[in-house]
Scaffold this active site. Structure first.
Site, PDB file in Angstrom:
ATOM      1  N   TYR A  62       0.828  -1.201   0.000  1.00 25.40           N
ATOM      2  CA  TYR A  62       0.000   0.000   0.000  1.00 25.40           C
ATOM      3  C   TYR A  62       0.869   1.260   0.000  1.00 25.40           C
ATOM      4  O   TYR A  62       1.359   1.705   1.042  1.00 25.40           O
ATOM      5  CB  TYR A  62      -0.932   0.020   1.214  1.00 25.40           C
ATOM      6  N   HIS A 146       0.185 -12.086   1.318  1.00 27.45           N
ATOM      7  CA  HIS A 146      -0.567 -11.118   0.512  1.00 27.45           C
ATOM      8  C   HIS A 146      -0.644 -11.563  -0.952  1.00 27.45           C
ATOM      9  O   HIS A 146       0.365 -11.601  -1.640  1.00 27.45           O
ATOM     10  CB  HIS A 146       0.108  -9.735   0.602  1.00 27.45           C
TER      11      HIS A 146
END
Length: 327
Positions: A62, A146
């Site tokens: 992110y 992830h």
């Protein structure tokens, strides 16, 4: 805000970790799609804390570390025993030898770093160490693999055992995986040491496909689910869905818009709204311990906390099922 105002928590099964029913997703603190000013990012975390949220999720991906830095700064002076923070592994951030100026992966940040897939044991350890440096915190409570979609073998054979070792040593409280698909998440629950999975968009008012795999796997093996993407990229985020809204990152097809409107009509008849029902729905399944929402500023947080606190009657789900609008 007093301790009694903190949201109810649900335990991640067979771990020491408990999550408030609503979580703060910090992807937008990493400038997802557009710049989030620093004061908005700090205000969002403050509002989440004031609203009783104590679970915060971030990732190196992110904003090439920006989300982790901002979230860590916002939490640093809070009592560490009161909140739960999760981050993710699988994408190492390494120097970018060929920067073009701006990240090309959806975040409005400089591209002086780039992401490098790595689900090896060494990659996991390096990633966690880097996350702790960026956040300035001394602990990650939950760590997810992830998006390991194309890396099952290394993720299952190397990354998950490395996380399990850290969990068993007490370094991490709980471990798991987060993905947009449900089939492989079910495999992680069935075949690995995962405690919890972060399920994106597959158990919502418009998509209950996780009933075929993830949710029964969690139930069978005594594990837990965190639901994200519950608005399906926006279509469920307004009281009255409109043409041109997004569904799973694409323009929503007319039949889905019509179905969302039909669900909204039933919500209105039961004294609630479509977005309030969208937040409440995943928690109707016994394995779902938390719903986490991405929130950019104080206004979004305040709205979502109010929606979460909106009472949704059981009769709503009964009518939606009887009309064939949900499974």
């Amino acid at each position: 805000m007093t301790d009694t105002d903190v949201m109810r928590r649900r335990q991640v099964k067979n771990t020491s970790v408990s999550l408030t029913e609503l979580g703060f997703g910090a992807s937008v603190l990493g400038n997802l799609y557009r710049v989030t000013p620093a004061e908005d990012a700090a205000g969002a975390v403050d509002a989440a804390w004031e609203g009783g949220i104590r679970y915060f999720d971030t990732a190196p991906h992110y904003g090439l570390g920006l989300s982790e830095k901002r979230l860590g700064a916002a939490l640093r002076d809070r009592p560490s025993g009161e909140y739960v923070i999760s981050s993710k592994v699988g994408r190492l951030l390494v120097p970018n030898e060929d920067p073009r100026g701006t990240d090309t992966d959806g975040f409005a940040v400089p591209d002086d770093l780039r992401r490098q897939w790595d689900f090896s044991r060494d990659g996991v350890l390096r990633s966690i160490e880097s996350s702790l440096e960026r956040t300035g915190l001394d602990r990650l409570d939950v760590v997810y693999l992830h998006d390991p979609d194309d890396h099952w073998r290394q993720a299952a054979d190397e990354a998950m055992p490395a996380l399990a070792e850290l969990r068993d040593q007490g370094v991490i409280g709980a471990i798991g995986a987060g993905m947009n698909q449900s089939a492989m998440l079910a495999r992680f629950l069935r075949e690995t040491a995962a405690d919890v999975v972060m399920l994106a968009g597959r158990y919502t008012l418009l998509d209950q496909s996780a009933l075929d795999d993830v949710l029964p796997a969690a139930q069978e093996h005594g594990k837990s689910v965190v639901a994200v993407g519950v608005f399906n990229s926006g279509l469920l985020s307004r009281d009255r869905p409109a043409d041109g809204m997004k569904y799973d990152y694409q323009d929503a097809p007319p039949d889905l818009v019509a179905r969302a409107r039909a669900i909204a009509d039933v919500c209105t008849a039961h004294g609630t709204t479509l977005p309030a029902a969208a937040i409440a729905f995943p928690r109707t399944h016994p394995t779902v311990v938390n719903v986490t929402l991405g929130m950019r500023d104080r206004g979004q947080v305040t709205r979502n906390v109010a929606l979460h606190r909106n009472t949704v009657s059981e009769s709503l789900w009964d009518e939606l099922r009887s009309k064939g609008l949900i499974r």
